[in-house]
Scaffold this motif. Structure first.
Motif, PDB file in Angstrom:
ATOM      1  N   PRO A 171       0.796  -1.226   0.000  1.00  0.00           N
ATOM      2  CA  PRO A 171       0.000   0.000   0.000  1.00  0.00           C
ATOM      3  C   PRO A 171       0.830   1.279   0.000  1.00  0.00           C
ATOM      4  O   PRO A 171       0.265   2.373   0.059  1.00  0.00           O
ATOM      5  N   LEU A 172       2.161   1.169  -0.055  1.00  0.00           N
ATOM      6  CA  LEU A 172       3.019   2.335   0.113  1.00  0.00           C
ATOM      7  C   LEU A 172       3.402   2.962  -1.225  1.00  0.00           C
ATOM      8  O   LEU A 172       3.594   2.267  -2.230  1.00  0.00           O
ATOM      9  N   PHE A 173       3.530   4.303  -1.223  1.00  0.00           N
ATOM     10  CA  PHE A 173       4.000   5.037  -2.378  1.00  0.00           C
ATOM     11  C   PHE A 173       5.456   5.461  -2.146  1.00  0.00           C
ATOM     12  O   PHE A 173       5.927   5.538  -1.013  1.00  0.00           O
ATOM     13  N   LYS A 174       6.164   5.762  -3.247  1.00  0.00           N
ATOM     14  CA  LYS A 174       7.596   6.042  -3.168  1.00  0.00           C
ATOM     15  C   LYS A 174       7.923   7.292  -2.363  1.00  0.00           C
ATOM     16  O   LYS A 174       8.871   7.297  -1.574  1.00  0.00           O
ATOM     17  N   VAL A 175       7.161   8.384  -2.551  1.00  0.00           N
ATOM     18  CA  VAL A 175       7.484   9.654  -1.901  1.00  0.00           C
ATOM     19  C   VAL A 175       7.501   9.530  -0.376  1.00  0.00           C
ATOM     20  O   VAL A 175       8.496   9.899   0.267  1.00  0.00           O
ATOM     21  N   PRO A 176       6.436   9.021   0.266  1.00  0.00           N
ATOM     22  CA  PRO A 176       6.494   8.889   1.732  1.00  0.00           C
ATOM     23  C   PRO A 176       7.541   7.891   2.205  1.00  0.00           C
ATOM     24  O   PRO A 176       8.120   8.071   3.286  1.00  0.00           O
ATOM     25  N   LEU A 179      10.916   9.741   2.057  1.00  0.00           N
ATOM     26  CA  LEU A 179      10.955  10.740   3.135  1.00  0.00           C
ATOM     27  C   LEU A 179      11.159  10.072   4.490  1.00  0.00           C
ATOM     28  O   LEU A 179      11.958  10.546   5.311  1.00  0.00           O
ATOM     29  N   SER A 180      10.466   8.968   4.715  1.00  0.00           N
ATOM     30  CA  SER A 180      10.609   8.244   5.985  1.00  0.00           C
ATOM     31  C   SER A 180      12.017   7.710   6.166  1.00  0.00           C
ATOM     32  O   SER A 180      12.609   7.804   7.255  1.00  0.00           O
ATOM     33  N   PHE A 181      12.578   7.159   5.105  1.00  0.00           N
ATOM     34  CA  PHE A 181      13.933   6.634   5.177  1.00  0.00           C
ATOM     35  C   PHE A 181      14.940   7.749   5.409  1.00  0.00           C
ATOM     36  O   PHE A 181      15.946   7.552   6.114  1.00  0.00           O
ATOM     37  N   ALA A 182      14.692   8.917   4.849  1.00  0.00           N
ATOM     38  CA  ALA A 182      15.594  10.049   5.057  1.00  0.00           C
ATOM     39  C   ALA A 182      15.582  10.466   6.529  1.00  0.00           C
ATOM     40  O   ALA A 182      16.637  10.736   7.123  1.00  0.00           O
ATOM     41  N   ILE A 183      14.397  10.507   7.124  1.00  0.00           N
ATOM     42  CA  ILE A 183      14.287  10.845   8.546  1.00  0.00           C
ATOM     43  C   ILE A 183      14.981   9.790   9.395  1.00  0.00           C
ATOM     44  O   ILE A 183      15.734  10.097  10.322  1.00  0.00           O
ATOM     45  N   GLY A 184      14.732   8.522   9.071  1.00  0.00           N
ATOM     46  CA  GLY A 184      15.362   7.436   9.814  1.00  0.00           C
ATOM     47  C   GLY A 184      16.870   7.444   9.686  1.00  0.00           C
ATOM     48  O   GLY A 184      17.592   7.188  10.659  1.00  0.00           O
ATOM     49  N   LEU A 185      17.365   7.748   8.486  1.00  0.00           N
ATOM     50  CA  LEU A 185      18.813   7.793   8.272  1.00  0.00           C
ATOM     51  C   LEU A 185      19.449   8.913   9.086  1.00  0.00           C
ATOM     52  O   LEU A 185      20.531   8.720   9.676  1.00  0.00           O
ATOM     53  N   TYR A 186      18.778  10.054   9.143  1.00  0.00           N
ATOM     54  CA  TYR A 186      19.293  11.166   9.947  1.00  0.00           C
ATOM     55  C   TYR A 186      19.353  10.778  11.421  1.00  0.00           C
ATOM     56  O   TYR A 186      20.356  11.040  12.105  1.00  0.00           O
ATOM     57  N   MET A 187      18.300  10.142  11.922  1.00  0.00           N
ATOM     58  CA  MET A 187      18.286   9.707  13.315  1.00  0.00           C
ATOM     59  C   MET A 187      19.389   8.682  13.572  1.00  0.00           C
ATOM     60  O   MET A 187      20.019   8.686  14.630  1.00  0.00           O
ATOM     61  N   CYS A 206       6.356   5.919   8.361  1.00  0.00           N
ATOM     62  CA  CYS A 206       6.162   5.598   6.951  1.00  0.00           C
ATOM     63  C   CYS A 206       4.671   5.405   6.667  1.00  0.00           C
ATOM     64  O   CYS A 206       4.145   5.916   5.664  1.00  0.00           O
ATOM     65  N   GLY A 207       3.990   4.672   7.550  1.00  0.00           N
ATOM     66  CA  GLY A 207       2.562   4.485   7.378  1.00  0.00           C
ATOM     67  C   GLY A 207       1.790   5.775   7.508  1.00  0.00           C
ATOM     68  O   GLY A 207       0.842   6.037   6.762  1.00  0.00           O
ATOM     69  N   VAL A 208       2.195   6.608   8.476  1.00  0.00           N
ATOM     70  CA  VAL A 208       1.515   7.884   8.700  1.00  0.00           C
ATOM     71  C   VAL A 208       1.692   8.815   7.517  1.00  0.00           C
ATOM     72  O   VAL A 208       0.727   9.410   7.007  1.00  0.00           O
ATOM     73  N   ILE A 212      -1.072  10.365   4.838  1.00  0.00           N
ATOM     74  CA  ILE A 212      -1.206  11.798   4.541  1.00  0.00           C
ATOM     75  C   ILE A 212      -1.051  12.031   3.037  1.00  0.00           C
ATOM     76  O   ILE A 212      -1.806  12.810   2.435  1.00  0.00           O
ATOM     77  N   TYR A 213      -0.091  11.344   2.427  1.00  0.00           N
ATOM     78  CA  TYR A 213       0.145  11.471   0.983  1.00  0.00           C
ATOM     79  C   TYR A 213      -1.092  11.046   0.195  1.00  0.00           C
ATOM     80  O   TYR A 213      -1.489  11.711  -0.779  1.00  0.00           O
ATOM     81  N   VAL A 214      -1.698   9.960   0.591  1.00  0.00           N
ATOM     82  CA  VAL A 214      -2.915   9.482  -0.073  1.00  0.00           C
ATOM     83  C   VAL A 214      -4.050  10.493   0.087  1.00  0.00           C
ATOM     84  O   VAL A 214      -4.801  10.762  -0.857  1.00  0.00           O
ATOM     85  N   LYS A 215      -4.144  11.060   1.282  1.00  0.00           N
ATOM     86  CA  LYS A 215      -5.206  12.035   1.559  1.00  0.00           C
ATOM     87  C   LYS A 215      -5.019  13.286   0.713  1.00  0.00           C
ATOM     88  O   LYS A 215      -5.990  13.826   0.159  1.00  0.00           O
ATOM     89  N   VAL A 216      -3.791  13.750   0.592  1.00  0.00           N
ATOM     90  CA  VAL A 216      -3.510  14.995  -0.138  1.00  0.00           C
ATOM     91  C   VAL A 216      -3.638  14.804  -1.648  1.00  0.00           C
ATOM     92  O   VAL A 216      -4.207  15.647  -2.351  1.00  0.00           O
ATOM     93  N   THR A 217      -3.100  13.697  -2.154  1.00  0.00           N
ATOM     94  CA  THR A 217      -3.073  13.488  -3.596  1.00  0.00           C
ATOM     95  C   THR A 217      -4.348  12.837  -4.138  1.00  0.00           C
ATOM     96  O   THR A 217      -4.621  12.911  -5.337  1.00  0.00           O
ATOM     97  N   GLY A 218      -5.082  12.187  -3.257  1.00  0.00           N
ATOM     98  CA  GLY A 218      -6.295  11.488  -3.705  1.00  0.00           C
ATOM     99  C   GLY A 218      -6.030  10.130  -4.314  1.00  0.00           C
ATOM    100  O   GLY A 218      -6.958   9.468  -4.795  1.00  0.00           O
ATOM    101  N   LYS A 219      -4.769   9.695  -4.309  1.00  0.00           N
ATOM    102  CA  LYS A 219      -4.442   8.387  -4.838  1.00  0.00           C
ATOM    103  C   LYS A 219      -4.943   7.307  -3.903  1.00  0.00           C
ATOM    104  O   LYS A 219      -5.042   7.508  -2.697  1.00  0.00           O
ATOM    105  N   LYS A 220      -5.219   6.143  -4.458  1.00  0.00           N
ATOM    106  CA  LYS A 220      -5.736   5.040  -3.672  1.00  0.00           C
ATOM    107  C   LYS A 220      -4.635   4.011  -3.465  1.00  0.00           C
ATOM    108  O   LYS A 220      -4.188   3.372  -4.417  1.00  0.00           O
ATOM    109  N   ALA A 221      -4.218   3.869  -2.206  1.00  0.00           N
ATOM    110  CA  ALA A 221      -3.145   2.925  -1.891  1.00  0.00           C
ATOM    111  C   ALA A 221      -3.639   1.508  -2.034  1.00  0.00           C
ATOM    112  O   ALA A 221      -4.779   1.168  -1.713  1.00  0.00           O
ATOM    113  N   GLY A 222      -2.733   0.670  -2.502  1.00  0.00           N
ATOM    114  CA  GLY A 222      -3.029  -0.750  -2.592  1.00  0.00           C
ATOM    115  C   GLY A 222      -3.815  -1.141  -3.835  1.00  0.00           C
ATOM    116  O   GLY A 222      -4.223  -2.296  -3.982  1.00  0.00           O
ATOM    117  N   GLU A 223      -4.078  -0.183  -4.732  1.00  0.00           N
ATOM    118  CA  GLU A 223      -4.823  -0.498  -5.958  1.00  0.00           C
ATOM    119  C   GLU A 223      -3.951  -0.246  -7.185  1.00  0.00           C
ATOM    120  O   GLU A 223      -3.029   0.548  -7.147  1.00  0.00           O
TER     121      GLU A 223
END
Length: 223
Positions: A171-176, A179-187, A206-208, A212-223
């Motif tokens: 269900p995941l998209f590349k952008v989030p 971004l999540s991996f970048a935050i994790g790498l910094y930590m 990553c899930g959060v 948010i990305y799905v909500k903003v873009t209107g894309k449907k995850a997992g389809e």
């Protein structure tokens, strides 16, 4: 008996973790929950290997999960970081158990509806977030710990989608994810010894961020 005994082992490890938390042995208590996670990952595999399955085993697994991934982490996080909040700390930690119970109940009734992903953070993953926080040495303070506990409790019973790592229905998209991996790498660069918590924190956000990305873009995850 084999799969159910493995589920029972997970429960026993959770109960032992509670005793250790009560004695102030926080690291050992956390490790026992991790061992419970490992045991929980084996009962279904054992059932499939032996060609046995049934409603009893499913219910047994969920009951054991509530103990090991709902109650045991709640006691651990309360005794570790929420005692200064008194009754509020007890309520907040109890809400974690409540969230895990809701998550497991919904999972049981939605097995024929939801496939290819997890709806809400899995209870073992939620437990691991708190467990790795305790092991990491991070000190967020009572309020920070309370916020973390409530966030994970809410995520377990939410519509946020997490991958089931079975190779389909991601269900995941590349952008989030990036971004999540970048935050994790910094930590990780700033505090490498806390890598177990950083991995779980990255998984959580990553899930959060994906939701948010799905909500903003209107894309449907997992389809």
């Amino acid at each position: 008996m084999v799969p159910n005994s493995i589920s029972g082992l997970s429960m026993v490890l959770g109960v032992l973790s509670i005793y250790l938390s009560m004695d102030g042995e926080f690291s050992r208590a956390a490790i026992f929950i991790i061992l419970a996670v490992l045991a929980d990952s084996c009962d279904g595999r054992a059932a499939r290997l032996l060609g046995v399955s049934g409603e009893f085993g499913k219910e047994m697994d969920s009951i054991c999960d509530v103990c090991s991934f709902g109650m045991a982490p709640a006691v651990l996080i309360y005794t570790y970081g929420l005692t200064d909040l008194g009754l509020w700390g007890q309520i907040i930690s109890s809400l974690f158990t409540f969230g895990a119970g809701l998550r497991l109940a919904r999972f049981n009734v939605n097995t024929s509806v939801v496939s290819g992903y997890f709806e809400g953070m899995p209870a073992p993953a939620g437990a691991c977030v708190l467990v790795t926080y305790v092991l990491s040495g991070y000190q967020f303070g009572p309020m920070g710990t309370a916020i973390l506990t409530l966030l994970v409790a809410k995520l377990m019973y939410s519509e946020v989608r997490y991958p089931d790592f079975k190779g389909h229905g991601n269900p995941l998209f590349k952008v989030p994810v990036i971004l999540s991996f970048a935050i994790g790498l910094y930590m990780l660069v700033t505090n490498f010894h806390a890598w177990p918590f950083i991995i779980m924190f990255t998984y959580t956000i990553c899930g959060v961020l994906n939701a948010i990305y799905v909500k903003v873009t209107g894309k449907k995850a997992g389809e």
